[in-house]
Design an enzyme around this catalytic site. Structure first.
Site, PDB file in Angstrom:
ATOM      1  N   ASN A  60       3.502   2.349   0.460  1.00 43.39           N
ATOM      2  CA  ASN A  60       1.906   2.082   1.045  1.00 43.39           C
ATOM      3  C   ASN A  60       1.486   1.332   1.619  1.00 43.39           C
ATOM      4  O   ASN A  60       1.816  -0.229   1.830  1.00 43.39           O
ATOM      5  CB  ASN A  60       1.485   0.392  -0.512  1.00 43.39           C
ATOM      6  CG  ASN A  60      -0.074   0.360  -0.692  1.00 43.39           C
ATOM      7  OD1 ASN A  60      -0.435   0.809  -0.328  1.00 43.39           O
ATOM      8  ND2 ASN A  60       0.482  -0.526  -1.808  1.00 43.39           N
ATOM      9  N   TRP A  61       1.011   1.760   3.074  1.00 48.67           N
ATOM     10  CA  TRP A  61       0.483   0.839   3.716  1.00 48.67           C
ATOM     11  C   TRP A  61      -0.993   0.477   3.973  1.00 48.67           C
ATOM     12  O   TRP A  61      -0.557  -0.796   4.704  1.00 48.67           O
ATOM     13  CB  TRP A  61       0.189   1.322   5.216  1.00 48.67           C
ATOM     14  CG  TRP A  61       1.162   2.867   5.318  1.00 48.67           C
ATOM     15  CD1 TRP A  61       2.936   3.098   4.811  1.00 48.67           C
ATOM     16  CD2 TRP A  61       1.368   4.002   6.046  1.00 48.67           C
ATOM     17  NE1 TRP A  61       2.968   4.224   5.958  1.00 48.67           N
ATOM     18  CE2 TRP A  61       2.558   5.068   5.824  1.00 48.67           C
ATOM     19  CE3 TRP A  61       0.096   4.001   7.492  1.00 48.67           C
ATOM     20  CZ2 TRP A  61       3.195   6.172   7.470  1.00 48.67           C
ATOM     21  CZ3 TRP A  61       0.559   4.492   8.581  1.00 48.67           C
ATOM     22  CH2 TRP A  61       1.652   5.424   8.417  1.00 48.67           C
ATOM     23  N   LYS A  62      -1.522   0.276   2.941  1.00 49.37           N
ATOM     24  CA  LYS A  62      -2.417  -0.561   2.501  1.00 49.37           C
ATOM     25  C   LYS A  62      -3.332  -0.755   3.556  1.00 49.37           C
ATOM     26  O   LYS A  62      -3.812  -0.110   3.932  1.00 49.37           O
ATOM     27  CB  LYS A  62      -2.243  -1.971   2.039  1.00 49.37           C
ATOM     28  CG  LYS A  62      -0.963  -2.752   1.403  1.00 49.37           C
ATOM     29  CD  LYS A  62      -0.481  -3.887   0.357  1.00 49.37           C
ATOM     30  CE  LYS A  62       0.804  -3.515   0.051  1.00 49.37           C
ATOM     31  NZ  LYS A  62       0.999  -5.377  -0.751  1.00 49.37           N
ATOM     32  N   HIS A  70      -3.345  -0.212  -8.879  1.00 50.67           N
ATOM     33  CA  HIS A  70      -3.480  -1.066  -7.740  1.00 50.67           C
ATOM     34  C   HIS A  70      -3.515  -2.212  -8.204  1.00 50.67           C
ATOM     35  O   HIS A  70      -3.765  -2.893  -8.577  1.00 50.67           O
ATOM     36  CB  HIS A  70      -2.456  -0.816  -6.505  1.00 50.67           C
ATOM     37  CG  HIS A  70      -1.677  -1.822  -5.365  1.00 50.67           C
ATOM     38  ND1 HIS A  70      -1.790  -3.383  -5.676  1.00 50.67           N
ATOM     39  CD2 HIS A  70      -0.519  -1.268  -5.353  1.00 50.67           C
ATOM     40  CE1 HIS A  70      -0.858  -3.952  -4.670  1.00 50.67           C
ATOM     41  NE2 HIS A  70       0.324  -2.823  -4.653  1.00 50.67           N
ATOM     42  N   GLU A  90      -3.745  -4.579  -5.983  1.00 52.60           N
ATOM     43  CA  GLU A  90      -4.952  -4.835  -5.619  1.00 52.60           C
ATOM     44  C   GLU A  90      -6.375  -5.099  -5.797  1.00 52.60           C
ATOM     45  O   GLU A  90      -7.572  -5.561  -5.580  1.00 52.60           O
ATOM     46  CB  GLU A  90      -4.726  -4.878  -4.099  1.00 52.60           C
ATOM     47  CG  GLU A  90      -3.159  -6.195  -3.544  1.00 52.60           C
ATOM     48  CD  GLU A  90      -2.320  -6.126  -2.388  1.00 52.60           C
ATOM     49  OE1 GLU A  90      -2.632  -4.426  -2.086  1.00 52.60           O
ATOM     50  OE2 GLU A  90      -1.668  -6.256  -2.699  1.00 52.60           O
ATOM     51  N   GLU A 106       5.261  -3.463 -10.929  1.00 52.83           N
ATOM     52  CA  GLU A 106       4.777  -4.350  -9.063  1.00 52.83           C
ATOM     53  C   GLU A 106       4.720  -5.955 -10.314  1.00 52.83           C
ATOM     54  O   GLU A 106       3.430  -6.630 -10.343  1.00 52.83           O
ATOM     55  CB  GLU A 106       4.058  -3.638  -9.108  1.00 52.83           C
ATOM     56  CG  GLU A 106       4.413  -2.831  -8.193  1.00 52.83           C
ATOM     57  CD  GLU A 106       3.944  -2.479  -6.563  1.00 52.83           C
ATOM     58  OE1 GLU A 106       4.656  -1.764  -5.972  1.00 52.83           O
ATOM     59  OE2 GLU A 106       2.370  -2.166  -6.579  1.00 52.83           O
ATOM     60  N   GLY A 144       4.292  -9.067  -1.392  1.00 52.91           N
ATOM     61  CA  GLY A 144       4.061  -9.598  -0.358  1.00 52.91           C
ATOM     62  C   GLY A 144       4.965 -10.824  -0.429  1.00 52.91           C
ATOM     63  O   GLY A 144       4.206 -11.845   0.590  1.00 52.91           O
ATOM     64  N   SER A 186       8.162  -7.115  -2.754  1.00 54.75           N
ATOM     65  CA  SER A 186       9.440  -7.400  -1.033  1.00 54.75           C
ATOM     66  C   SER A 186      10.005  -6.612  -1.913  1.00 54.75           C
ATOM     67  O   SER A 186      11.474  -7.819  -1.423  1.00 54.75           O
ATOM     68  CB  SER A 186       8.939  -9.258  -2.569  1.00 54.75           C
ATOM     69  OG  SER A 186       7.961  -9.813  -1.337  1.00 54.75           O
ATOM     70  N   GLY A 229       5.590  -2.147  -0.044  1.00 53.73           N
ATOM     71  CA  GLY A 229       4.639  -2.477   0.937  1.00 53.73           C
ATOM     72  C   GLY A 229       5.222  -2.992   2.488  1.00 53.73           C
ATOM     73  O   GLY A 229       4.775  -1.644   3.025  1.00 53.73           O
ATOM     74  N   GLY A 230       4.863  -3.809   2.655  1.00 50.84           N
ATOM     75  CA  GLY A 230       5.185  -4.870   3.830  1.00 50.84           C
ATOM     76  C   GLY A 230       6.523  -3.610   4.551  1.00 50.84           C
ATOM     77  O   GLY A 230       6.230  -3.844   6.035  1.00 50.84           O
TER      78      GLY A 230
HETATM   79  C1  PEP Z   1       2.955  -2.993  -2.654  1.00 55.73           C
HETATM   80  O1  PEP Z   1       1.838  -3.482  -2.948  1.00 55.73           O
HETATM   81  O2  PEP Z   1       2.860  -2.016  -3.944  1.00 55.73           O
HETATM   82  C2  PEP Z   1       3.968  -3.902  -2.913  1.00 55.73           C
HETATM   83  C3  PEP Z   1       5.540  -3.541  -3.158  1.00 55.73           C
HETATM   84  O3  PEP Z   1       4.059  -4.873  -1.691  1.00 55.73           O
HETATM   85  P1  PEP Z   1       5.285  -5.753  -0.920  1.00 55.73           P
HETATM   86  O4  PEP Z   1       6.587  -4.691  -0.589  1.00 55.73           O
HETATM   87  O5  PEP Z   1       4.706  -5.874   0.283  1.00 55.73           O
HETATM   88  O6  PEP Z   1       5.934  -6.244  -2.059  1.00 55.73           O
END
Ligand code: PEP
Length: 254
Positions: free
Chosen positions: A10-12, A97, A99, A167, A173, A213, A234-235
């Site tokens: 997920n590049w957000k 998500h 967010e 999640e 993050g 994470s 994500g990251g």
């Molecule tokens: C996400 O936003 O779906 C996510 C899991 O982010 P991160 O891996 O950065 O925690």
């Protein structure tokens, strides 16, 4: 049916044309050059979907979006319809998500509507659920996640059109993660809720990803858990080497 692992990025709201092209091409190159037992998915921002699709040509990496509107078309300024995503070559879409639940006030009801609309055009949905830190500290994690399953997963969900991503919001993050035992407990409870809603046989086939994470150093522990069928990243999905390294830790089947 055994469950094949899904490694999803997920590049957000990250990447412009230059760095997005480099990232997509590097992922495609490494996927082509190595042999993997898992499936891959990348979800760039809307602006890069067409370009990333070109970069992924010939590589077994599916394209997905990060959100969708429930309407086919019409007066919804700034929104993107399921038909538009399918037209661009998307196979998946992330829905609900945390967010979006937080930033845009998305409810379970709205999420379910979006999921049904996406299914109607043949998209596979990645439905996100997860608890806040406060909910976890109050011992409400399982209840919150099961309620999100009951409220946002439609009756038409199957293993083909639906993936769940657990999640924990406090792990996204932040570099913090639940223990492996905590993750397995939630995933097993989520599968139980899916069984109640969709029947045991469907629930056994639906993939449940862990997200929050995930990085190369902890991927093996999470991906080995019996009810974890992949990761939503994500990251670490913004670095091709990390994304690929995580995938190398995916067992063949569950
Ligand atoms: C996400 O936003 O779906 C996510 C899991 O982010 P991160 O891996 O950065 O925690």
């Amino acid at each position: 049916m055994a469950r094949k692992m899904l490694i999803a990025g997920n590049w957000k709201m990250n990447c412009l044309t230059a760095d997005g092209t480099t990232l997509a091409k590097e992922i495609a190159r490494q996927v082509k050059e190595n042999k993997f037992d898992c499936e891959f998915l990348v979800c760039p921002p809307f602006t890069l979907l067409a370009m990333v699709k070109k970069c992924l040509r010939g590589a077994k990496v599916a394209l997905g979006a990060q959100d969708v509107h429930f309407a086919d078309k019409g007066a919804h300024t700034g929104d993107i319809s399921p038909y538009m995503l399918a037209d661009l070559g998307c196979k998946y879409v992330i829905i609900g998500h945390s967010e979006r639940r937080t930033d845009h006030g998305e409810s379970n009801e709205l999420i379910e509507k979006k999921v049904v609309a996406a299914h109607n055009v043949g998209l596979t949905t990645v439905i996100c659920i997860g608890e806040t830190l406060e909910e976890r500290e109050n011992g409400r994690t399982i209840q919150v996640c099961q309620n999100e399953i009951f409220g946002s997963v439609p009756e038409d969900a199957t293993a083909k059109n639906t993936v769940i991503a657990y999640e924990p919001i406090w792990a996204i993050g932040t570099g913090k993660t639940p223990t492996a035992a905590d993750v397995e407990e939630v995933h097993a409870a989520v599968r139980k809720a899916l069984a109640k809603k969709l029947g045991r046989s469907t629930a056994e086939k639906i993939r449940i990803l862990y997200g929050g994470s995930v990085k190369p150093s902890n991927a093996k522990e999470f991906l080995a858990l019996p009810d974890v069928d992949g990761a939503l990243i994500g990251g670490a999905s913004l670095k091709a080497d990390d994304f690929i390294e995580i995938a190398k830790n995916a067992p063949k089947l569950k």
